[in-house]
Design an enzyme around this catalytic site. Sequence first.
Site, PDB file in Angstrom:
ATOM      1  N   LEU A 169      53.363  68.872  -3.386  1.00  0.00           N
ATOM      2  CA  LEU A 169      53.502  67.446  -3.649  1.00  0.00           C
ATOM      3  C   LEU A 169      54.844  67.019  -3.080  1.00  0.00           C
ATOM      4  O   LEU A 169      55.813  67.786  -3.120  1.00  0.00           O
ATOM      5  CB  LEU A 169      53.468  67.153  -5.151  1.00  0.00           C
ATOM      6  CG  LEU A 169      52.172  67.461  -5.906  1.00  0.00           C
ATOM      7  CD1 LEU A 169      52.352  67.152  -7.393  1.00  0.00           C
ATOM      8  CD2 LEU A 169      50.998  66.679  -5.344  1.00  0.00           C
ATOM      9  N   ASP A 170      54.910  65.799  -2.569  1.00  0.00           N
ATOM     10  CA  ASP A 170      56.182  65.295  -2.071  1.00  0.00           C
ATOM     11  C   ASP A 170      57.208  65.265  -3.203  1.00  0.00           C
ATOM     12  O   ASP A 170      56.856  65.204  -4.384  1.00  0.00           O
ATOM     13  CB  ASP A 170      56.021  63.884  -1.515  1.00  0.00           C
ATOM     14  CG  ASP A 170      55.124  63.838  -0.290  1.00  0.00           C
ATOM     15  OD1 ASP A 170      55.032  64.856   0.406  1.00  0.00           O
ATOM     16  OD2 ASP A 170      54.520  62.769  -0.055  1.00  0.00           O
ATOM     17  N   LYS A 171      58.464  65.273  -2.838  1.00  0.00           N
ATOM     18  CA  LYS A 171      59.548  65.280  -3.822  1.00  0.00           C
ATOM     19  C   LYS A 171      59.356  64.201  -4.878  1.00  0.00           C
ATOM     20  O   LYS A 171      59.483  64.456  -6.084  1.00  0.00           O
ATOM     21  CB  LYS A 171      60.891  65.086  -3.113  1.00  0.00           C
ATOM     22  CG  LYS A 171      62.078  64.939  -4.056  1.00  0.00           C
ATOM     23  CD  LYS A 171      63.362  64.667  -3.294  1.00  0.00           C
ATOM     24  CE  LYS A 171      64.532  64.449  -4.243  1.00  0.00           C
ATOM     25  NZ  LYS A 171      65.793  64.149  -3.513  1.00  0.00           N
ATOM     26  N   ARG A 274      49.772  58.226   1.208  1.00  0.00           N
ATOM     27  CA  ARG A 274      50.770  57.219   1.553  1.00  0.00           C
ATOM     28  C   ARG A 274      50.443  56.573   2.898  1.00  0.00           C
ATOM     29  O   ARG A 274      50.526  55.343   3.051  1.00  0.00           O
ATOM     30  CB  ARG A 274      52.164  57.849   1.583  1.00  0.00           C
ATOM     31  CG  ARG A 274      52.578  58.442   0.239  1.00  0.00           C
ATOM     32  CD  ARG A 274      53.775  59.376   0.361  1.00  0.00           C
ATOM     33  NE  ARG A 274      54.968  58.682   0.834  1.00  0.00           N
ATOM     34  CZ  ARG A 274      56.091  59.299   1.175  1.00  0.00           C
ATOM     35  NH1 ARG A 274      56.162  60.633   1.125  1.00  0.00           N
ATOM     36  NH2 ARG A 274      57.135  58.607   1.576  1.00  0.00           N
TER      37      ARG A 274
END
Length: 344
Positions: A169-171, A274
């Site tokens: 998962l992205d930060k 996104r």
Amino acid sequence: MTDSVQSKLIISSAVAAEELSDEITDELEAGAAFELRQVVVPAVSHGERLDRTLAQAVPEFSRSYLQQLIEAGAVQLNGTVLTKSSARVKAGNTLQIELKPTPQSKAFKPEAMALEIVFEDDYLLVVNKPAGLVVHPAPGNWSGTLLNGLLGRDPEAGTLPRAGIVHRLDKDTSGLMVVARKRQVMDQLVAMIAARTVSREYLALAHGDWVGPAARQVEAPIGRDPRNRLRMAVVDLERNSGKTASTGIFRLASEGGFCLVRCKLQTGRTHQIRVHMASIGHPLVADEVYGGRPAAGLTRQALHACRLAFEHPVTHAALEFLSPLPADLAAAVAGVGLGYNQGQ
């Protein structure tokens, strides 16, 4: 050490002369000491690349680690500093290398960390990752990552590639992740994700009123943005490199210039949700990389991995995990006037 390469150890400070493992010893990591090694280039290495010669001389260290040291100016040839791994050496040359820690060499180390574990057995665990936690060490984040935390809570994680992490998962994305605890299970989970038998669903708060049918399937290839290599974009595969990407999107609520959607990944490309949401005119709130703006007090991208479901690779039990919206996202959803029920 082979007979073809002669290596002489010179110990600096209080570092012991025992054989070092692939990771730097605690003494070296402290930064107070380093080890110098001198290598006389043998005839068989005449004309060879510098990094290859050093890899033969100090085989307990990886070639990539040695390349990092070369670039850092830690290697001398006959007293002259070399910074290019591709430099050629000659028989009889004397090489001196400072074996000291780099950020990368210190990255894969255990760290005590409070992790929210929602499921665990002998084979795997499921983590509820908070926003702000980086999953894997990378430039700018060599410590304090989920990987470091996994190593800190389970020494066996060190025997697995990436400590058992099979997806990321992205930060600034929060939510559920599955992590393997056995190598066979790790391979099985990777295969299951590739075969799309692991169901991963996300909640996203986006800009713009939703228009049209509640359900939408976005099929749009994703690759590096040809105008900005630091971000991803929907690309034309006939002109740019990229991979097919598929996201199912369902509108949950829409009002006042915002919409709340549930997204289901059919593929797992970098920044997929996104990019796809931005491509249909609904960038995520606070996702400034892809056209979003902060709103309702939210300053991180409004994306949360809310559901994870799959068949246990060993027991074959059907597993399903749900994670409610974290406080910041729930407050933002309420702040823009949208209602949400976890059962939607």
